[in-house]
Design a protein around this motif. Structure first.
Motif, mmCIF file in Angstrom:
data_model
loop_
_atom_site.group_PDB
_atom_site.id
_atom_site.type_symbol
_atom_site.label_atom_id
_atom_site.label_comp_id
_atom_site.label_asym_id
_atom_site.label_seq_id
_atom_site.Cartn_x
_atom_site.Cartn_y
_atom_site.Cartn_z
ATOM 1 N N UNK A 1 58.921 37.666 -32.265
ATOM 2 C CA UNK A 1 59.066 36.134 -32.571
ATOM 3 C C UNK A 1 59.759 35.682 -31.700
ATOM 4 N N UNK A 2 59.511 34.367 -30.734
ATOM 5 C CA UNK A 2 60.201 33.911 -29.752
ATOM 6 C C UNK A 2 61.694 33.300 -30.173
ATOM 7 N N UNK A 3 62.486 33.325 -29.304
ATOM 8 C CA UNK A 3 64.134 32.787 -29.478
ATOM 9 C C UNK A 3 63.497 31.404 -29.675
ATOM 10 N N UNK B 1 60.452 27.078 -25.219
ATOM 11 C CA UNK B 1 59.298 27.690 -25.828
ATOM 12 C C UNK B 1 57.742 27.873 -24.865
ATOM 13 N N UNK B 2 57.211 28.841 -24.957
ATOM 14 C CA UNK B 2 55.980 28.807 -24.401
ATOM 15 C C UNK B 2 55.075 27.590 -24.578
ATOM 16 N N UNK B 3 54.279 27.090 -23.530
ATOM 17 C CA UNK B 3 53.780 25.803 -23.586
ATOM 18 C C UNK B 3 54.250 24.539 -23.488
ATOM 19 N N UNK C 1 53.791 16.384 -30.706
ATOM 20 C CA UNK C 1 53.798 17.239 -29.243
ATOM 21 C C UNK C 1 55.091 18.042 -29.217
ATOM 22 N N UNK C 2 55.802 18.201 -30.303
ATOM 23 C CA UNK C 2 57.284 18.871 -30.204
ATOM 24 C C UNK C 2 56.842 20.358 -30.485
ATOM 25 N N UNK C 3 57.191 21.292 -29.583
ATOM 26 C CA UNK C 3 57.162 22.675 -29.737
ATOM 27 C C UNK C 3 58.271 23.472 -29.890
ATOM 28 N N UNK C 4 59.285 22.824 -29.806
ATOM 29 C CA UNK C 4 60.663 23.343 -29.779
ATOM 30 C C UNK C 4 61.689 22.177 -29.941
ATOM 31 N N UNK C 5 62.950 22.548 -30.362
ATOM 32 C CA UNK C 5 64.017 21.534 -30.794
ATOM 33 C C UNK C 5 65.319 22.368 -30.690
ATOM 34 N N UNK C 6 66.418 21.811 -30.194
ATOM 35 C CA UNK C 6 67.658 22.302 -29.935
ATOM 36 C C UNK C 6 68.773 21.101 -30.379
ATOM 37 N N UNK C 7 69.959 21.453 -30.828
ATOM 38 C CA UNK C 7 70.949 20.365 -30.957
ATOM 39 C C UNK C 7 72.269 21.004 -30.857
ATOM 40 N N UNK C 8 72.889 19.943 -30.266
ATOM 41 C CA UNK C 8 74.486 20.174 -29.903
ATOM 42 C C UNK C 8 75.244 19.054 -30.729
#
Length: 172
Positions: free
Chosen positions: A1-3, A39-41, A145-152
């Motif tokens: 599983x990808x990080x 993320x890939x892509x 179109x969102x393939x990944x998300x991060x939050x701070x």
């Protein structure tokens, strides 16, 4: 599983106070940001900085946007301190924040401890030129179109308000 995509700043940790230099009471410059585990892509990145506690965390009435950036190339590993159009990665564009400006506008809440969400989105496309896109317009353009998300998350209350609140207090 990808990080999962990770977003950090070397100037403050998730859940900590944002240093005054990055606020309307300081130099009002953007903090340095770094990300890992793309993320890939991923074809582009978008960043939205917003305050869901405006104007008063005890009675929030709106989410106030402080920075809107899109089409950041996936080769970028972050944004430098004080990012301005001339130092943003090539191709990156800034939309319009709720100060009605196309640059970073630092925190300066009228009352209380506010939360500032730095949200990074990995997209499977490069967006068309959206001009002075608002946070809402950018979110609409990113849909599907969102393939990944991060939050701070950073916290801030005006310096003269800090005597009435504990700087580590959890906002409402």
């Amino acid at each position: 599983m990808p990080k999962p995509l990770v977003l950090t700043s070397p100037r403050f940790k998730d859940g900590d106070l944002i240093p005054i230099a990055y606020t309307g009471e300081g130099e009002d410059i953007s903090p340095p940001l770094q990300w890992t585990d793309m993320p890939a892509g991923t074809k582009s990145l978008a960043l939205i900085v917003e305050d869901p506690d405006a104007p008063d965390p005890r009675n929030p009435q709106m989410t106030f946007s402080h920075w809107v950036v899109y089409n950041i190339p996936p080769s970028a590993q972050g944004l430098p301190e004080g990012a301005t159009p001339d130092v943003l990665p090539e191709g990156a564009r800034q939309g319009q924040n709720d100060f009605r400006r196309q640059n970073y506008g630092g925190p300066m809440p009228p009352v209380g401890m506010h939360r500032y969400y730095f949200r990074l989105f990995a997209l499977d496309t490069v967006l068309p030129d959206l001009g002075r896109a608002t946070r809402t317009q950018l979110r609409e353009a990113m849909e599907g179109h969102i393939v990944g998300q991060a939050e701070l998350i950073g916290l801030y209350t005006k310096v003269h308000h800090r005597g009435a609140e504990s700087p580590g207090a959890t906002p409402a």
